[in-house]
Enzyme design. Structure first.
Site, PDB file in Angstrom:
ATOM      1  N   GLY A  29       5.410  -8.570  -5.169  1.00  0.00           N
ATOM      2  CA  GLY A  29       4.918 -10.082  -5.241  1.00  0.00           C
ATOM      3  C   GLY A  29       5.022 -10.735  -4.163  1.00  0.00           C
ATOM      4  O   GLY A  29       4.898 -12.157  -4.304  1.00  0.00           O
ATOM      5  N   GLY A  30       5.184 -10.393  -3.012  1.00  0.00           N
ATOM      6  CA  GLY A  30       5.316 -10.939  -1.916  1.00  0.00           C
ATOM      7  C   GLY A  30       6.357 -11.969  -1.692  1.00  0.00           C
ATOM      8  O   GLY A  30       6.359 -13.089  -1.083  1.00  0.00           O
ATOM      9  N   SER A  89       7.037  -2.882  -2.474  1.00  0.00           N
ATOM     10  CA  SER A  89       6.429  -3.923  -1.826  1.00  0.00           C
ATOM     11  C   SER A  89       7.444  -4.654  -1.339  1.00  0.00           C
ATOM     12  O   SER A  89       8.436  -4.363  -0.536  1.00  0.00           O
ATOM     13  CB  SER A  89       5.238  -4.480  -2.698  1.00  0.00           C
ATOM     14  OG  SER A  89       4.517  -5.414  -1.660  1.00  0.00           O
ATOM     15  N   ALA A  90       7.651  -6.217  -1.886  1.00  0.00           N
ATOM     16  CA  ALA A  90       8.500  -7.094  -1.540  1.00  0.00           C
ATOM     17  C   ALA A  90       9.779  -6.496  -1.759  1.00  0.00           C
ATOM     18  O   ALA A  90      10.901  -6.715  -1.227  1.00  0.00           O
ATOM     19  CB  ALA A  90       8.390  -8.301  -1.920  1.00  0.00           C
ATOM     20  N   ASP A 126      -3.113   1.211   2.804  1.00  0.00           N
ATOM     21  CA  ASP A 126      -2.406   0.361   2.664  1.00  0.00           C
ATOM     22  C   ASP A 126      -2.186  -0.393   4.238  1.00  0.00           C
ATOM     23  O   ASP A 126      -1.829   0.216   5.125  1.00  0.00           O
ATOM     24  CB  ASP A 126      -1.280   0.613   2.217  1.00  0.00           C
ATOM     25  CG  ASP A 126      -0.079  -0.786   2.126  1.00  0.00           C
ATOM     26  OD1 ASP A 126      -0.401  -1.839   2.483  1.00  0.00           O
ATOM     27  OD2 ASP A 126       0.913  -0.355   1.759  1.00  0.00           O
ATOM     28  N   HIS A 178      -2.568  -0.662  -1.378  1.00  0.00           N
ATOM     29  CA  HIS A 178      -1.182  -1.297  -1.566  1.00  0.00           C
ATOM     30  C   HIS A 178      -0.698  -1.176  -3.316  1.00  0.00           C
ATOM     31  O   HIS A 178      -1.657  -1.626  -3.873  1.00  0.00           O
ATOM     32  CB  HIS A 178      -0.982  -2.215  -1.065  1.00  0.00           C
ATOM     33  CG  HIS A 178       0.346  -2.750  -0.802  1.00  0.00           C
ATOM     34  ND1 HIS A 178       1.070  -2.619  -0.244  1.00  0.00           N
ATOM     35  CD2 HIS A 178       1.012  -3.932  -1.691  1.00  0.00           C
ATOM     36  CE1 HIS A 178       2.616  -3.250  -0.460  1.00  0.00           C
ATOM     37  NE2 HIS A 178       2.153  -4.201  -1.360  1.00  0.00           N
TER      38      HIS A 178
END
Length: 351
Positions: A92-93, A169-170, A278, A308
């Site tokens: 979720g960055g 991701s994050a 991605d 991604h």
């Protein structure tokens, strides 16, 4: 790498894309964000599905918690060999989502079911209200909470000596930085024993654009303008994307490499996954190469196509990843050699 640094030719308005608004006090209004929450299902009823889940608090003062996932059949039997433990950090960055977000809830259900594992998905403080390193601190605190937690699912079913740190991701960025942090004090985590790190399409960046960032700048899943906004809102004030939290390649600090050396001495192995659809793929390939050059045992799985977080977005496409995870986890627990080619890097489908 390209020398381009400006956010030029980006067609996406990142706030509109994410359906969030930035308040005057620089907090984020997430009410319209596209991923809904899924409720936990803690009771072993016939309608509960293959995996049970429940929410437990970690640090009420920070409103941090965990969602624990347990294969349903283990809850029914209450006996048998304990299961490996995956401590999972959602994506979720750093600014969005939680363990309850449907994309990450369902992904953890898949992990618990297919890997026969207890999964502890950690809710950490989000930026910009709590900028990095707050999320790193919460992620480390979650490890210390697990080692002493008296929750019956963990006590009865989780083998704390077979723990992997995993993030998407994050969350992949989180898992790596948590590994760096705790490697120097791993003895303090006993009886919890880390066997390896799983970095699933990890989120890293930098000031200079990579070819994949330029090629996929306006892709549908993670446009470059959105990634830029996430870093702008999550990094400490006054720093740029070449900060150590974001860009390992640009950071030459001894603290980082001391942590890497410690991970190597502990025999930890890293799995880095990615796909060439991605825009982060070049960062991920570069990271795997850099860490391998520093002596870490690194397994890479870089595939063609995808986008991604596609394995989380489309669970029917997660089987290859699950097979890779099974192989990696079995060898880290058994203390065997590298998966794949001798250099530890998968090249058959390399991007």
């Amino acid at each position: 790498m390209s020398t381009e640094t400006a956010s030029s030719n980006l067609d996406v308005n990142p706030l509109e894309y994410l359906q969030v608004t930035l308040n005057p006090d620089r907090t984020l209004n997430r009410e319209l964000f596209i991923f809904p929450d899924t409720s936990a299902i803690p009771d072993p009823t016939p309608h509960a599905g293959p995996v049970l889940s429940k929410d437990v608090p970690i640090n009420p003062s920070h409103n941090t918690r965990a969602r624990i996932f347990l294969p349903h059949h283990r809850a029914r039997s209450g006996s048998g060999e304990k299961l490996p433990l995956i401590l999972y950090y959602h994506g979720g960055g750093f600014i969005l989502c939680s363990p309850a977000s449907n994309i990450f809830h369902e992904f953890c259900v898949t992990l618990a079911r297919e890997l026969s594992a207890v999964v502890v998905s950690v809710a950490y403080r989000l930026s910009p209200e709590h900028r990095l390193p707050a999320a790193y601190d919460d992620a480390v605190e979650a490890l210390h909470w697990v080692k002493t937690a008296q929750d019956e699912w963990l006590v009865d079913h989780a083998d704390l000596s077979k723990c992997h740190l995993m993030g998407s991701s994050a969350g992949g960025n989180l898992a790596f930085h948590v590994g760096l942090h705790i490697s120097a004090s791993h003895e303090d985590l006993k009886p919890l024993k880390i066997r390896g790190l799983i970095l699933h399409q990890p989120f890293f960046g930098g000031n200079q654009r990579t070819p994949s960032e330029l090629r996929l700048a306006n892709n549908h899943m993670l446009p470059l303008a959105v990634a830029d906004l996430m870093w702008e809102l999550s990094l400490p004030l006054g720093v740029d994307r070449d900060h150590e939290y974001c860009n390992l390649a640009a950071y030459g600090g001894s603290k980082l490499w001391e942590g890497v050396d410690k991970m190597r001495s502990l025999g930890w192995r890293l799995l880095v996954t990615g796909c060439d659809g991605d825009l982060l793929i070049d960062r991920q390939v570069e990271m795997a190469k850099l860490l391998k050059e520093k002596g870490l045992s690194v397994v890479s799985d870089f595939t063609e196509g995808g986008y991604h977080a596609f394995e989380a977005m489309e669970p029917n496409k997660s089987k290859p990843l699950v097979l890779t995870l099974k192989s990696f986890m079995s060898t880290t627990v058994a203390g065997q050699g590298a998966v794949g080619p001798p250099d530890g890097v998968s090249t058959q489908n390399a991007a």
